[in-house]
Every structure is written in structure tokens, then in C-alpha cells.
Write a protein that holds these residues in place. Sequence first.
Motif: not given
Length: 322
Positions: A65-84, A217-223
Motif C-alpha cells: 500500500d505504501a509503495t503504491m501510494a508513494v509511487v503514484a504520488y511521485l508520478i502524478s505530482g511531478f506530472g503537475i509540477a514539472a509537466g503541467y 484503493f484506500f491508500w493508493g487512490s483516495l488518500v
Amino acid sequence: MSAVLTARPPEPVEPATPVNAPKPLLAAPQSRLAIAVLWLFVLVPFAALAAAVPVAWGWGMSPLDATMAVVAYLISGFGIAAGYHRYFTHGSFKAPRWLRVTLAVAGSLAIEGSPTQWVADHRRHHAFADREGDPHSPWRYGASIGALVKGLFFAHVGWLFNREVSNRDRFAPDLVADRDLRVVDRLFLPLVLVSVFAPALIGGLATMSWAGALTGFFWGSLVRIALLHHVTWSVNSICHVVGDRPFTSKDKATNFWPLAILSFGESWHNLHHADPTCARHGVLRGQIDPAGRLIWIFEKLGWATDVRWPDAGRLAAKTITR
């Protein structure tokens, strides 16, 4: 490499339009269905974020759960900050076509809007920062305590439910004309579904259990979604009210260090408004800027060119002497 493959989005200024045919500031208003969906994507992840601590205390978070949450946060967060933000909105560097599309897809996974609409909103923000026309200024209602409290709520989340929609043809004509970005825009809903349900699918298959799917779903998606949303929105709200202003800008943008890591360096917001096209926002000693470092890595790998790094002369001219 052709200019098409290494295109740099224009600087954040309003595109010139013929005097006899000006493009309006706003597009058609959001539908009531769109507003209802927004409520769903704001309230449900927020409820999960609020429940995260007691749930973790009594139920726990698995390493998966922790790995999925962190990886998804990094991918989407860098997508916003560096990309968008730094690439598509401000053209802080040039990128090949594959990286351009990758950044657009990664940013879409943050569920903060399609690339073209996000860029249109942000360029409008810079064109009218903390003035009439700014889509999310916390100073919208005035400077009194009551007005500022109301304005902070509006800048943080309330503006999302405002039916005003920034005109993409006026503020993001380069992205509207880009064939690849039009495809990513059309795929925004499927990408949202991937972002929301992939952790549950991975968790369920990895553990071969419904419990694994539920915790994924709880940690990797919602949180994860709620945390990234509120960090991003805090740049719109807190970073125009609270913090330091070491550089001169035409608005009230501030640097707010507590959010630097979680926002990937976006909370060094005063420098950003003082020098919008700069690829690094944390320019002073000790200012951590993960998105700036990622762009540096892109440059070292030959993936990013013509990077607009901080210029000592520009910084000196904009520094406020105390």
C-alpha cells in the motif's frame, strides 16, 4: 531534431488577438453534472484523508500500500509540477515529443483537470494575479479578516465549483493546436479511471484478496489523491497570503517552506511569480526543489534542452533589500 518535436510553450502572456475579434476571457460555463462530479472527487478523497490516521492506527498500511501510494504520488505530482506547470504553462525547457506526451499523461493522473484546461486556468492566473480576473485569488473579497477567511476557502477549493471556465482558445492556443495534447485531453476520463482503480487492481491481484484491493484503493487512490489535491490547492491559497516575499512581484505570492517537499518545490511561489519561466523555483540556499532537480536530471540525460535556469542578474534585480 525538428522544432515540432522540441516545441516550447509560449511564455505566460495573453496571446495577441485582432482588435476586431477579441477572444473572451471565459468559455461556456461548467454544467451541473460537471459540478456534481467535482464534489465527488473533492469530498470522497478528503474523507479518506481525514480517516487515514485512525484507520492506520487500527488497521495499518502494508508495504505494498505504501509503495503504491508513494509511487503514484511521485508520478502524478511531478506530472503537475514539472509537466503541467513548468513545461506546458511556462515553457521552462524544451522536450522531445515522447517526454511531452509522458508529462501530459502523468499530470492527468493527478486528476486536477486535462492539460489544456489546467494550463489555461494557470496562465489566466498569471495574467490577472490577485486582481479581477484571477480565477483563484484569496484576496477576492478584500483584506479584512472575514474577507480573507472567505477568500482563502475560495482560492483553496471554492473556485473549482465556480461555473466560470477559462477560455482555452485565449489562454492556451498552442495546446489547443497540438494534436498530441488534444488526444491526451480526450483520454482524460480513462486516465482518471486508471489513476483511481489501478492501486485496487494491483493490491487485489498481489494479495489475491478483496482486503488487499480495498486497502490499495484506500491508500493508493483516495488518500494519495486527496493529499496531492490539497497540497496543490494550498499553493493557490496559502502561498498568496502566508510566507516570505524575498523577491518583487506584481502580486502577493509568497514562499511557504513547510510545503516545499510535498509540493515538489511549487511552494517557493514568490520567486515563481517574480520570474515565471524559471525552471527552478527554490533558488536560495537551503530551498529544496524536487521538480527543479528532475528537470536537471532530464537535461543531464539529454531529454531537456534550452532549460531556463536562474540568472544571477535577474535575481539581483528582483531581490528586495531589507
